[in-house]
Structures are given as structure tokens and as C-alpha cells.
Design a protein around this motif. Sequence first.
Motif, PDB file in Angstrom:
ATOM      1  N   ASN A 401     -23.863  26.607 -14.281  1.00 43.24           N
ATOM      2  CA  ASN A 401     -22.499  27.059 -13.982  1.00 43.24           C
ATOM      3  C   ASN A 401     -21.665  25.990 -13.278  1.00 43.24           C
ATOM      4  OD1 ASN A 401     -23.948  27.163 -11.588  1.00 43.24           O
ATOM      5  ND2 ASN A 401     -22.846  28.958 -10.817  1.00 43.24           N
ATOM      6  N   ILE A 402     -22.121  24.729 -13.298  1.00 46.38           N
ATOM      7  CA  ILE A 402     -21.369  23.633 -12.671  1.00 46.38           C
ATOM      8  C   ILE A 402     -21.258  22.476 -13.659  1.00 46.38           C
ATOM      9  CG2 ILE A 402     -21.344  21.907 -10.827  1.00 46.38           C
ATOM     10  CD1 ILE A 402     -22.751  23.890  -9.031  1.00 46.38           C
ATOM     11  N   SER A 403     -20.042  21.991 -13.844  1.00 47.14           N
ATOM     12  CA  SER A 403     -19.799  20.836 -14.704  1.00 47.14           C
ATOM     13  C   SER A 403     -19.085  19.756 -13.911  1.00 47.14           C
ATOM     14  CB  SER A 403     -18.932  21.225 -15.912  1.00 47.14           C
ATOM     15  OG  SER A 403     -19.595  22.148 -16.735  1.00 47.14           O
ATOM     16  N   LEU A 404     -19.489  18.506 -14.113  1.00 48.01           N
ATOM     17  CA  LEU A 404     -18.891  17.370 -13.424  1.00 48.01           C
ATOM     18  C   LEU A 404     -18.515  16.306 -14.450  1.00 48.01           C
ATOM     19  CD1 LEU A 404     -21.507  16.952 -10.526  1.00 48.01           C
ATOM     20  CD2 LEU A 404     -19.368  18.258 -10.463  1.00 48.01           C
ATOM     21  N   ALA A 405     -17.440  15.582 -14.182  1.00 50.91           N
ATOM     22  CA  ALA A 405     -17.015  14.534 -15.115  1.00 50.91           C
ATOM     23  C   ALA A 405     -16.338  13.396 -14.370  1.00 50.91           C
ATOM     24  CB  ALA A 405     -16.064  15.107 -16.166  1.00 50.91           C
ATOM     25  N   ALA A 406     -16.526  12.199 -14.874  1.00 49.61           N
ATOM     26  CA  ALA A 406     -15.781  11.026 -14.413  1.00 49.61           C
ATOM     27  C   ALA A 406     -15.353  10.248 -15.651  1.00 49.61           C
ATOM     28  CB  ALA A 406     -16.633  10.156 -13.499  1.00 49.61           C
ATOM     29  N   GLU A 407     -14.087   9.845 -15.690  1.00 53.49           N
ATOM     30  CA  GLU A 407     -13.559   9.132 -16.846  1.00 53.49           C
ATOM     31  C   GLU A 407     -12.745   7.931 -16.395  1.00 53.49           C
ATOM     32  OE1 GLU A 407     -11.531  11.550 -19.636  1.00 53.49           O
ATOM     33  OE2 GLU A 407     -13.208  12.944 -19.893  1.00 53.49           O
ATOM     34  N   LEU A 408     -12.746   6.921 -17.247  1.00 51.18           N
ATOM     35  CA  LEU A 408     -12.000   5.693 -17.004  1.00 51.18           C
ATOM     36  C   LEU A 408     -11.222   5.356 -18.266  1.00 51.18           C
ATOM     37  CD1 LEU A 408     -11.595   3.378 -14.905  1.00 51.18           C
ATOM     38  CD2 LEU A 408     -13.474   2.189 -16.043  1.00 51.18           C
ATOM     39  N   HIS A 409      -9.899   5.171 -18.126  1.00 50.15           N
ATOM     40  CA  HIS A 409      -9.034   4.846 -19.267  1.00 50.15           C
ATOM     41  C   HIS A 409      -8.406   3.471 -19.061  1.00 50.15           C
ATOM     42  CE1 HIS A 409      -8.755   8.938 -21.142  1.00 50.15           C
ATOM     43  NE2 HIS A 409      -9.121   9.304 -19.927  1.00 50.15           N
ATOM     44  N   PHE A 410      -8.545   2.617 -20.062  1.00 49.37           N
ATOM     45  CA  PHE A 410      -7.819   1.344 -20.107  1.00 49.37           C
ATOM     46  C   PHE A 410      -6.749   1.488 -21.183  1.00 49.37           C
ATOM     47  CE2 PHE A 410     -12.182   0.400 -18.812  1.00 49.37           C
ATOM     48  CZ  PHE A 410     -11.970  -0.291 -17.636  1.00 49.37           C
ATOM     49  N   GLN A 411      -5.479   1.305 -20.821  1.00 42.72           N
ATOM     50  CA  GLN A 411      -4.396   1.633 -21.739  1.00 42.72           C
ATOM     51  C   GLN A 411      -3.447   0.458 -21.953  1.00 42.72           C
ATOM     52  OE1 GLN A 411      -3.011   5.214 -19.725  1.00 42.72           O
ATOM     53  NE2 GLN A 411      -4.332   6.494 -20.991  1.00 42.72           N
ATOM     54  N   PHE A 412      -3.066   0.264 -23.233  1.00 45.47           N
ATOM     55  CA  PHE A 412      -2.191  -0.833 -23.628  1.00 45.47           C
ATOM     56  C   PHE A 412      -1.178  -0.323 -24.654  1.00 45.47           C
ATOM     57  CE2 PHE A 412      -6.508  -2.171 -22.880  1.00 45.47           C
ATOM     58  CZ  PHE A 412      -6.407  -3.297 -22.060  1.00 45.47           C
ATOM     59  N   LEU A 413      -0.016  -0.941 -24.687  1.00 49.42           N
ATOM     60  CA  LEU A 413       0.913  -0.699 -25.785  1.00 49.42           C
ATOM     61  C   LEU A 413       0.382  -1.377 -27.041  1.00 49.42           C
ATOM     62  CD1 LEU A 413       4.404  -1.337 -24.118  1.00 49.42           C
ATOM     63  CD2 LEU A 413       3.293   0.872 -24.546  1.00 49.42           C
ATOM     64  N   ASP A 414       0.594  -0.753 -28.188  1.00 47.31           N
ATOM     65  CA  ASP A 414       0.243  -1.413 -29.432  1.00 47.31           C
ATOM     66  C   ASP A 414       1.198  -2.569 -29.700  1.00 47.31           C
ATOM     67  OD1 ASP A 414      -0.968  -1.876 -32.003  1.00 47.31           O
ATOM     68  OD2 ASP A 414       0.753  -0.844 -32.882  1.00 47.31           O
ATOM     69  N   ARG A 415       2.498  -2.320 -29.530  1.00 46.09           N
ATOM     70  CA  ARG A 415       3.510  -3.354 -29.756  1.00 46.09           C
ATOM     71  C   ARG A 415       4.538  -3.343 -28.627  1.00 46.09           C
ATOM     72  NH1 ARG A 415       3.412  -5.666 -34.764  1.00 46.09           N
ATOM     73  NH2 ARG A 415       2.161  -4.613 -36.369  1.00 46.09           N
ATOM     74  N   PRO A 416       4.840  -4.505 -28.046  1.00 41.18           N
ATOM     75  CA  PRO A 416       5.884  -4.573 -27.015  1.00 41.18           C
ATOM     76  C   PRO A 416       7.285  -4.422 -27.593  1.00 41.18           C
ATOM     77  CG  PRO A 416       5.086  -6.773 -27.517  1.00 41.18           C
ATOM     78  CD  PRO A 416       4.215  -5.820 -28.300  1.00 41.18           C
ATOM     79  N   THR A 417       7.392  -4.393 -28.912  1.00 44.45           N
ATOM     80  CA  THR A 417       8.683  -4.195 -29.574  1.00 44.45           C
ATOM     81  C   THR A 417       9.014  -2.714 -29.742  1.00 44.45           C
ATOM     82  OG1 THR A 417       7.490  -4.469 -31.653  1.00 44.45           O
ATOM     83  CG2 THR A 417       8.667  -6.388 -30.787  1.00 44.45           C
ATOM     84  N   ASP A 418       8.238  -1.857 -29.098  1.00 41.37           N
ATOM     85  CA  ASP A 418       8.474  -0.418 -29.134  1.00 41.37           C
ATOM     86  C   ASP A 418       8.412   0.123 -27.711  1.00 41.37           C
ATOM     87  OD1 ASP A 418       8.897   2.150 -30.021  1.00 41.37           O
ATOM     88  OD2 ASP A 418       7.096   2.267 -31.265  1.00 41.37           O
ATOM     89  N   PHE A 419       8.798   1.383 -27.531  1.00 41.07           N
ATOM     90  CA  PHE A 419       8.839   1.997 -26.209  1.00 41.07           C
ATOM     91  C   PHE A 419       7.453   2.403 -25.722  1.00 41.07           C
ATOM     92  CE2 PHE A 419      13.086   2.996 -27.978  1.00 41.07           C
ATOM     93  CZ  PHE A 419      13.887   2.495 -26.959  1.00 41.07           C
ATOM     94  N   TRP A 420       7.392   2.728 -24.441  1.00 39.46           N
ATOM     95  CA  TRP A 420       6.256   3.445 -23.870  1.00 39.46           C
ATOM     96  C   TRP A 420       6.633   4.918 -23.880  1.00 39.46           C
ATOM     97  CZ3 TRP A 420       4.785   3.581 -17.979  1.00 39.46           C
ATOM     98  CH2 TRP A 420       3.601   4.322 -17.822  1.00 39.46           C
ATOM     99  N   TYR A 421       5.867   5.755 -24.579  1.00 40.01           N
ATOM    100  CA  TYR A 421       6.203   7.157 -24.780  1.00 40.01           C
ATOM    101  C   TYR A 421       5.467   8.055 -23.789  1.00 40.01           C
ATOM    102  CZ  TYR A 421       8.287   5.537 -29.113  1.00 40.01           C
ATOM    103  OH  TYR A 421       9.071   4.879 -30.030  1.00 40.01           O
TER     104      TYR A 421
END
Length: 505
Positions: A401-421
Motif C-alpha cells: 500500500n506504499i509507492s515511492l518514486a524519484a525522477e530526473l528530467h533533462f530537457q532541451f528545445l528541439d530547435r531554437p528557431t521555435d518557441f518554448w511551449y
Amino acid sequence: MNSFTRATALAALLLSAAPAFSQYVPPPPARPFPGVLNEKIRTRDVYLSAWDIGVNVRVRHEAKDDAGFTDAGSNWDFSQRPQDDNNNHYELLRLLPRVGYTAKKWAFLVEGRSSYSYGDERFNATTAGQGLPERDGALDAHQAYVFVGNHKEFPVSLKLGRQELVYGDQRLVGHLRWNNGARTFDATKVRWQNAIFGVDVWTGGLVYNDHRNLNRSNSQDRFSGAYFNFPTLAKNEIVEAYLLARNVARGIATDNWSGVAAPFRFPGAQDLYTAGLRVKSKPLAYNAWDYGVEVMHQFGSRTAVFPATTVAAALAAPRLDQDAFAAVLQAGYTWTEHAWQPRLALLYSYASGDKNSADAKSGTFQNLFATTHLHYGYMDLNSLQNLHDLRLAYTAKPKANISLAAELHFQFLDRPTDFWYNVAGVPRNFAGAAVGSGGGYRINPTYSRTLGTEIDLVAGWTFTTYAQLEVGMSHYFRGDYIKQSLAAVGSKDASYCYVQLTLNL
């Protein structure tokens, strides 16, 4: 910051005792539990088991500091400007009362929804966040449908009325139940299922949340699709294919539903089609290993202003030819012989961006009606648009009845010629800032593509059959793109925490 500090300490305490885990799933009750009301009714009379009567109650406190869902709006996430109020602490309450009945060849469900937000500065905001709190009035219809069919006896069934649509991992079509308003469609859905293949075919419209009136869909915004599954095509894999269509008429911009908050009042005109293939290993098919692959291609056309911010802009915007792609790769390993069932997973999510905003083409993938909260960080800063997300997730269940989680995200734009959404698919675009000025987000081709790194810690405890407590804590370490975009005003990292109680009554 006191609530954030407390949540941090609690999450650290919970996670210090064990490995964390990937793709967090709330722990189930110790035994199958239909709800307090259902159990009482069925205990008294077993013949009433066809009825489903209950209420789902959820209460959540959220503390967002320096980014996300604030008075300043997402254009000023991470900003240090004194006038930018990008902190927001509030409480959410949602009640989902339901009555359903299941017979041999038909069924129905009526589910209401009451959504409230307390202390949320967006409700009285006068800037970009105005009118966007997660509240929807005293009572509205969340679902109301009739189902006709029995696939054990006949391959075709029909589902008609207001309903949730949930497919795959919800990267394109999901119910968004994390949000206090959730998501439904007024739709007609037909299903064919036999031993060789099955397919859902539907058409309908998104239900817009209107806190001043009863929620309703708009006939000028149509969502249709065909979603296939092939149970015998591969022994060890789940194989699915789909074709989705969203068709929005240009005249939708002239509709005036004052209770539906801008900039999400209505989308820009579009005829977008998304074809995809999803393959995922079945549980234990490869012993401790598992994997998944999903590829998507999007074509058709959409207006240059998306979503439209003014009626004039929506009516005058030229059409762009859409040619965009997205893909998801994942692999995981579970220590199946360990009592805690720890699992380590690596996931990579990609969505194309636009390489030239001046031409008549669009390469920005649109993630349609996704439940983005499940995939790109608990802080809800991104959607699957112009994005690379590399996710390392580690999960464990020290008790059933107990769940634990740890997550790590590394995030980049695909193209700098577009916005960050942002999480709603809206571009962060402070038009008053000149290119390269460092005074706000917009298209800056010379800037870094590195958005930042997010750390998420989550713990869930089902302490009785009908109640579950969940705690989460996140921190976002800003990357060079954010630092460069806000160089003129200064920037800082962002934090988030929540405490949630869910009751199945």
C-alpha cells in the motif's frame, strides 16, 4: 516557502529508506474496493451489484514558487522582476458523484463534477493568468453516456454521449484527471473487436469548461479518430495503431463564450491529422526487462496564430502546411525477486519544432489532448512540442500500500528557431522583448537549447481501503536558455510541492 520545506522533508524521509521507482502509479487498496456506498449496498443485497453508486473526493494543496500557473503567466516563469508575481499557493477540491448500471447487453453512467479552487490568485488576476483557476462551479456533467453491446456475444458495441477518451499512455488522448477540471468529449464511439483485431472509431467535440454556464462542446471543433489494437500480431507485445483528426473551423473565433478563459477560449483553425504506431512489451514477457516504442507523424494544415489570441488575428491568419514528428523510446528493468519490486527506467520523448517561422510550413508537433502531467515532469512546464525530454525514473513498493518514486528530467528545445511551449501548448512569447535582448521569452535562434533539469520525488500511501494520501516535491534547475532569455531582468530556479488526499466513497 514553509509548505515547500515541509513537503521536502517528508519526501526525503520517505525516500531515504528505499530505492525510488519509475513511472509512478498510486498504490491500490489491499483488496478490490468498489467504494463505501457500493460496498454497503451490495452487502445488503447481492442483486444490486449491477449498480455503481459513489463519490470520488479529492483535496490537494499546491505550492508553486517562481514558475507555473501564476498571476504573471508562463511568459514570466523563473523571472526575478519585482513586478512578476510568479508564486501561487492554493487548495483544490473536486467531487465526482456517479450513478451507473451495467446489464448484460447495455450500461449507462451519469457522473457529475464539482470543482473548486481556494486562494488561487489566477481567479482575480488582471494579467496573463486571468481567469485560469481550476474551478468550474457547483455542479456540471462530467460524463453521461449509454453503452450498448456485449463483446462476448457480438463484436460490435456503441457508446454514445459525454465520455472520457483514453488511449495508449495518454500522450495524445487522455482524460487529464490530474487537472481539477479533467477532460471529456461529447462523442459517438463504435467498437469492433474479434480475436484478430479491434478498433475504436469515434467522432465528437471537446467539452469546454465554462465556470459561468453548463459545460458544452462546440460544433466547430471536431475530434475524430480510429484506434486499432492487434492482440494476435505479436506474442510478447501490445501493438496499436491510430489515425487522429482535429478539424477546427475558422469561424470558431467569432464565438463569444465569456466564461471560457483566454488564451484557451478556442484554438486556431486547423485540419490536423496524426498517424501513429505504438508497440509495448507485455508484463513479464521478457522476464525483468520491458520496453516501449511509439512513433507519430502529423500532417494537414493549421493557422499561423495558434492558439488565436484575438478574433482579428484568427480570421486573418494564413494557413501553414503541417509536417511534424514525435517519438517515444523507453526501456526498463525490474528486480522481480526483490520484495520491493524496484524498477529503473530510461525514457526519451521527442517532438519536432519549426525550423523557419517565416515560411508557409509548420514543423511544430501538436500534442492534441494529452495528459502531459504523466510524462514531462510534475511541475507541468512543458508539452510534447519542440522538445527533447530524457527521463530517468526509479520506483519501488516497500509495502503493498506504499509507492515511492524519484525522477530526473533533462530537457532541451528541439530547435531554437521555435518557441518554448507551456503545458497547454501555448508558446511563451513576450512580444515586447527584442530578439536577443534577454528581456523575455520568444524565438531566440542564437540562444542555447538547454531548458533545464527537473527532479521529482513522489510518495503515495493507501492507508485504508477508501483513502489515499500522496505527497510530491519538485525542483527545476534552469538551463542556459532560461538564463539567456531573462538575462536583462534576472532569473531563478523554481520549486513545487503538493499534498493530496483522495477518498473513494
